[in-house]
Design a protein around this motif. Structure first.
Motif, PDB file in Angstrom:
ATOM      1  N   ALA A   1      -0.222   4.034  -8.165  1.00  0.00           N
ATOM      2  CA  ALA A   1       0.757   3.139  -7.370  1.00  0.00           C
ATOM      3  C   ALA A   1       1.981   3.384  -7.591  1.00  0.00           C
ATOM      4  O   ALA A   1       3.152   3.211  -6.606  1.00  0.00           O
ATOM      5  CB  ALA A   1      -0.396   1.478  -7.149  1.00  0.00           C
ATOM      6  N   HIS A   2       1.788   3.358  -9.123  1.00  0.00           N
ATOM      7  CA  HIS A   2       3.678   2.998  -9.753  1.00  0.00           C
ATOM      8  C   HIS A   2       4.007   4.353  -9.216  1.00  0.00           C
ATOM      9  O   HIS A   2       5.063   4.485  -9.093  1.00  0.00           O
ATOM     10  CB  HIS A   2       3.622   2.940 -10.811  1.00  0.00           C
ATOM     11  CG  HIS A   2       4.615   2.744 -11.794  1.00  0.00           C
ATOM     12  ND1 HIS A   2       5.723   4.128 -12.234  1.00  0.00           N
ATOM     13  CD2 HIS A   2       5.928   1.654 -11.035  1.00  0.00           C
ATOM     14  CE1 HIS A   2       6.596   3.285 -12.137  1.00  0.00           C
ATOM     15  NE2 HIS A   2       6.945   2.107 -12.092  1.00  0.00           N
ATOM     16  N   THR A   3       3.287   5.705  -9.592  1.00  0.00           N
ATOM     17  CA  THR A   3       3.937   6.890  -9.541  1.00  0.00           C
ATOM     18  C   THR A   3       3.820   7.258  -7.992  1.00  0.00           C
ATOM     19  O   THR A   3       5.123   7.954  -7.622  1.00  0.00           O
ATOM     20  CB  THR A   3       2.527   7.512  -9.267  1.00  0.00           C
ATOM     21  OG1 THR A   3       2.308   7.408 -11.293  1.00  0.00           O
ATOM     22  CG2 THR A   3       3.128   9.510  -9.741  1.00  0.00           C
ATOM     23  N   HIS A   4       2.755   6.994  -7.493  1.00  0.00           N
ATOM     24  CA  HIS A   4       3.380   7.434  -5.996  1.00  0.00           C
ATOM     25  C   HIS A   4       4.350   6.305  -5.357  1.00  0.00           C
ATOM     26  O   HIS A   4       5.241   6.907  -4.100  1.00  0.00           O
ATOM     27  CB  HIS A   4       1.835   7.057  -4.799  1.00  0.00           C
ATOM     28  CG  HIS A   4       0.670   8.290  -5.491  1.00  0.00           C
ATOM     29  ND1 HIS A   4       0.730   8.966  -4.812  1.00  0.00           N
ATOM     30  CD2 HIS A   4      -0.698   7.955  -5.961  1.00  0.00           C
ATOM     31  CE1 HIS A   4       0.335   9.926  -5.553  1.00  0.00           C
ATOM     32  NE2 HIS A   4      -0.671   9.077  -5.857  1.00  0.00           N
ATOM     33  N   ALA A   5       4.678   5.490  -5.407  1.00  0.00           N
ATOM     34  CA  ALA A   5       5.565   4.359  -4.967  1.00  0.00           C
ATOM     35  C   ALA A   5       6.597   5.042  -5.453  1.00  0.00           C
ATOM     36  O   ALA A   5       8.004   5.247  -4.239  1.00  0.00           O
ATOM     37  CB  ALA A   5       5.880   3.368  -5.559  1.00  0.00           C
ATOM     38  N   VAL A   6       6.876   5.938  -6.719  1.00  0.00           N
ATOM     39  CA  VAL A   6       8.232   6.742  -6.967  1.00  0.00           C
ATOM     40  C   VAL A   6       8.186   8.103  -6.479  1.00  0.00           C
ATOM     41  O   VAL A   6       9.932   7.903  -5.791  1.00  0.00           O
ATOM     42  CB  VAL A   6       8.609   6.537  -8.439  1.00  0.00           C
ATOM     43  CG1 VAL A   6       9.764   7.641  -9.138  1.00  0.00           C
ATOM     44  CG2 VAL A   6       8.339   5.293  -9.279  1.00  0.00           C
ATOM     45  N   LEU A   7       7.700   8.954  -5.971  1.00  0.00           N
ATOM     46  CA  LEU A   7       7.332   9.988  -5.202  1.00  0.00           C
ATOM     47  C   LEU A   7       7.512   9.761  -4.026  1.00  0.00           C
ATOM     48  O   LEU A   7       8.195  10.400  -3.508  1.00  0.00           O
ATOM     49  CB  LEU A   7       6.259  10.631  -5.568  1.00  0.00           C
ATOM     50  CG  LEU A   7       5.656  11.309  -7.027  1.00  0.00           C
ATOM     51  CD1 LEU A   7       4.448  10.857  -6.577  1.00  0.00           C
ATOM     52  CD2 LEU A   7       6.554  12.168  -6.851  1.00  0.00           C
ATOM     53  N   ALA A   8       6.989   8.500  -3.195  1.00  0.00           N
ATOM     54  CA  ALA A   8       7.494   8.126  -1.865  1.00  0.00           C
ATOM     55  C   ALA A   8       9.086   7.197  -1.987  1.00  0.00           C
ATOM     56  O   ALA A   8       9.487   7.396  -0.553  1.00  0.00           O
ATOM     57  CB  ALA A   8       6.508   6.671  -1.382  1.00  0.00           C
ATOM     58  N   GLY A   9       9.459   7.702  -2.598  1.00  0.00           N
ATOM     59  CA  GLY A   9      11.478   7.175  -2.691  1.00  0.00           C
ATOM     60  C   GLY A   9      11.154   5.575  -2.291  1.00  0.00           C
ATOM     61  O   GLY A   9      12.827   5.917  -2.119  1.00  0.00           O
ATOM     62  N   LEU A  10      11.078   4.909  -2.906  1.00  0.00           N
ATOM     63  CA  LEU A  10      10.782   3.413  -2.938  1.00  0.00           C
ATOM     64  C   LEU A  10      11.493   2.744  -4.169  1.00  0.00           C
ATOM     65  O   LEU A  10      12.402   1.424  -4.242  1.00  0.00           O
ATOM     66  CB  LEU A  10       9.782   2.585  -2.587  1.00  0.00           C
ATOM     67  CG  LEU A  10       8.965   3.172  -1.886  1.00  0.00           C
ATOM     68  CD1 LEU A  10       7.505   2.547  -1.929  1.00  0.00           C
ATOM     69  CD2 LEU A  10       8.936   2.839   0.073  1.00  0.00           C
ATOM     70  N   GLY A  11      12.426   3.868  -4.698  1.00  0.00           N
ATOM     71  CA  GLY A  11      13.294   3.272  -5.933  1.00  0.00           C
ATOM     72  C   GLY A  11      13.140   3.736  -7.204  1.00  0.00           C
ATOM     73  O   GLY A  11      12.367   4.811  -7.633  1.00  0.00           O
ATOM     74  N   VAL A  12      14.525   3.531  -8.718  1.00  0.00           N
ATOM     75  CA  VAL A  12      14.316   4.240 -10.039  1.00  0.00           C
ATOM     76  C   VAL A  12      13.598   3.687 -10.653  1.00  0.00           C
ATOM     77  O   VAL A  12      12.731   1.672  -9.977  1.00  0.00           O
ATOM     78  CB  VAL A  12      15.715   4.140 -10.007  1.00  0.00           C
ATOM     79  CG1 VAL A  12      15.595   4.773 -11.218  1.00  0.00           C
ATOM     80  CG2 VAL A  12      16.480   4.307  -9.093  1.00  0.00           C
ATOM     81  N   SER A  13      12.462   4.097 -11.685  1.00  0.00           N
ATOM     82  CA  SER A  13      12.001   3.780 -12.258  1.00  0.00           C
ATOM     83  C   SER A  13      11.782   4.289 -14.458  1.00  0.00           C
ATOM     84  O   SER A  13      11.963   5.248 -14.020  1.00  0.00           O
ATOM     85  CB  SER A  13      10.659   3.443 -11.461  1.00  0.00           C
ATOM     86  OG  SER A  13       9.382   1.890 -12.536  1.00  0.00           O
ATOM     87  N   GLN A  14      10.875   3.357 -14.426  1.00  0.00           N
ATOM     88  CA  GLN A  14      10.510   4.253 -15.749  1.00  0.00           C
ATOM     89  C   GLN A  14       9.342   4.742 -15.433  1.00  0.00           C
ATOM     90  O   GLN A  14       8.368   3.496 -15.535  1.00  0.00           O
ATOM     91  CB  GLN A  14      11.059   2.836 -16.753  1.00  0.00           C
ATOM     92  CG  GLN A  14      12.829   3.168 -16.962  1.00  0.00           C
ATOM     93  CD  GLN A  14      12.869   2.953 -18.578  1.00  0.00           C
ATOM     94  OE1 GLN A  14      12.584   1.855 -18.379  1.00  0.00           O
ATOM     95  NE2 GLN A  14      14.492   3.209 -19.065  1.00  0.00           N
ATOM     96  N   MET A  15       8.893   6.072 -15.713  1.00  0.00           N
ATOM     97  CA  MET A  15       7.283   6.343 -16.443  1.00  0.00           C
ATOM     98  C   MET A  15       7.218   7.043 -17.702  1.00  0.00           C
ATOM     99  O   MET A  15       8.186   7.600 -17.840  1.00  0.00           O
ATOM    100  CB  MET A  15       7.675   7.318 -14.974  1.00  0.00           C
ATOM    101  CG  MET A  15       7.644   6.585 -13.635  1.00  0.00           C
ATOM    102  SD  MET A  15       7.148   7.840 -12.448  1.00  0.00           S
ATOM    103  CE  MET A  15       5.676   8.213 -12.210  1.00  0.00           C
ATOM    104  N   VAL A  16       5.876   7.084 -18.120  1.00  0.00           N
ATOM    105  CA  VAL A  16       5.887   7.620 -19.319  1.00  0.00           C
ATOM    106  C   VAL A  16       5.999   8.583 -19.636  1.00  0.00           C
ATOM    107  O   VAL A  16       5.416   9.261 -18.486  1.00  0.00           O
ATOM    108  CB  VAL A  16       4.285   7.756 -19.870  1.00  0.00           C
ATOM    109  CG1 VAL A  16       4.571   5.355 -20.613  1.00  0.00           C
ATOM    110  CG2 VAL A  16       3.446   7.139 -19.406  1.00  0.00           C
ATOM    111  N   THR A  17       5.968   9.330 -19.873  1.00  0.00           N
ATOM    112  CA  THR A  17       6.404  10.834 -20.328  1.00  0.00           C
ATOM    113  C   THR A  17       5.021  12.119 -19.493  1.00  0.00           C
ATOM    114  O   THR A  17       5.321  13.231 -19.089  1.00  0.00           O
ATOM    115  CB  THR A  17       7.366  11.747 -21.654  1.00  0.00           C
ATOM    116  OG1 THR A  17       8.079  10.859 -22.186  1.00  0.00           O
ATOM    117  CG2 THR A  17       7.341  13.254 -21.509  1.00  0.00           C
TER     118      THR A  17
END
Length: 308
Positions: A228-244
């Motif tokens: 869900a976190h990945t899809h939220a970032v992909l949807a343009g909802l904000g900046v975030s840190q993700m594992v590589t």
């Protein structure tokens, strides 16, 4: 009554959901199944199953008995296998728990190789980002990131999870590119992440030249699961840190853009963890060794060996 056999019959009825299917899978008459269950209920002096003409359901006492009986039967199978040549051909049911992204991106795509090596092991995979109680939940081993604080568990380090800061092209077009982590607290949004167990928010962390900054940021959405976190970032909802290992394929195809590249976050160690009473299990050892090998082959996981 052969108590162990009766427990096996009871467990199979619970798993199959009917006396007929249990009898077929055990290759014994249905009448024998009925007699075994009746004798077991008489022995423990509680009703374990509710039986109608259409279905079989487990009573609350039966559910509790099943959990402990299945654990005992698994331990017995492990004991017997350790005394035979089953070390070379491990078998039986193996219950593991793993985070959602690790399951979907790393573990499950590689399982064809695992089953080619160990065709007699049956995996039950719990997929979640919450911390499970391995003893209460009767889990054989887990794959988890972060330090293992429970000293009663055996933890084998199998890799390291580096992070990268990212945003979608649509987000950057709308809000601009952050130039400093402090910008995220002022005129940007972040996709937040919180613990599934405690609901505590995890801040993003930025390090550069001895400076350490933690950013809670203004979030429009916070989640407690990696997909869900990945899809939220992909949807343009904000900046975030993700594992590589999650972010890199998305960066390669332009679905995400790296931001704040000069700022880093301390990588997390990743472990495969199991209770000490499972240490001699052939099937647990097979899975742990295979998982360590799998992570060692992935350059995005930067494996660091070690066992505690």
């Amino acid at each position: 009554m052969d108590q162990i056999q009766a427990m096996r019959v009871f467990a199979r009825v619970v798993e199959a959901g009917s006396f007929t299917r249990a009898a077929d899978s055990l290759d014994i008459p249905k009448g024998t199944v009925t007699k075994q269950i009746q004798a077991l209920e008489a022995r423990v002096r509680v009703k374990l199953l509710n039986r109608t003409t259409r279905r079989v359901t487990v009573t609350p006492d039966g559910a509790a008995y099943y959990e402990r009986a299945s654990r005992l039967l698994n331990d017995l199978d492990d004991l017997e296998s350790s005394m035979t040549n089953a070390q070379a051909n491990p078998s039986g049911r193996l219950r593991i728990d793993v985070g959602s992204s690790t399951a979907s991106e790393i573990l499950i795509p590689a399982l064809d190789d695992f089953f080619a090596r160990y065709p007699d092991i049956q995996l039950e995979i719990g997929v979640s980002d919450r911390i499970v109680d391995m003893i209460t939940d009767n889990v054989d081993c887990v794959i988890r990131a972060g330090d293992v604080t429970d000293q009663s568990l055996v933890a084998r380090r199998i890799g390291t999870l580096p992070f990268v800061s990212v945003a979608s092209p649509a987000y950057l077009k709308r809000y601009g590119v952050p130039q400093h982590p402090n910008d995220l607290d002022k005129r940007h949004r972040v996709v937040g992440y919180f613990s599934g167990n405690t609901r505590r928010m995890y801040p993003d962390e930025y390090n550069k030249d001895g400076e350490h900054i933690e950013v809670d940021g203004h979030y429009s959405i916070a989640v407690n699961e990696n997909n869900a976190h990945t899809h939220a970032v992909l949807a343009g909802l904000g900046v975030s840190q993700m594992v590589t290992f999650i972010a890199q394929p998305l960066l390669d195809r332009g679905a995400l853009v790296q931001v704040l590249p000069d700022w880093t976050r301390e990588p997390l160690p990743i472990y495969v963890v199991y209770p000490p009473n499972r240490h001699l299990s052939a099937k647990v050892r097979a899975f742990v060794d295979w998982t360590a090998e799998l992570f060692a082959r992935n350059p995005l996981l930067q494996r660091t060996a070690g066992t505690r």
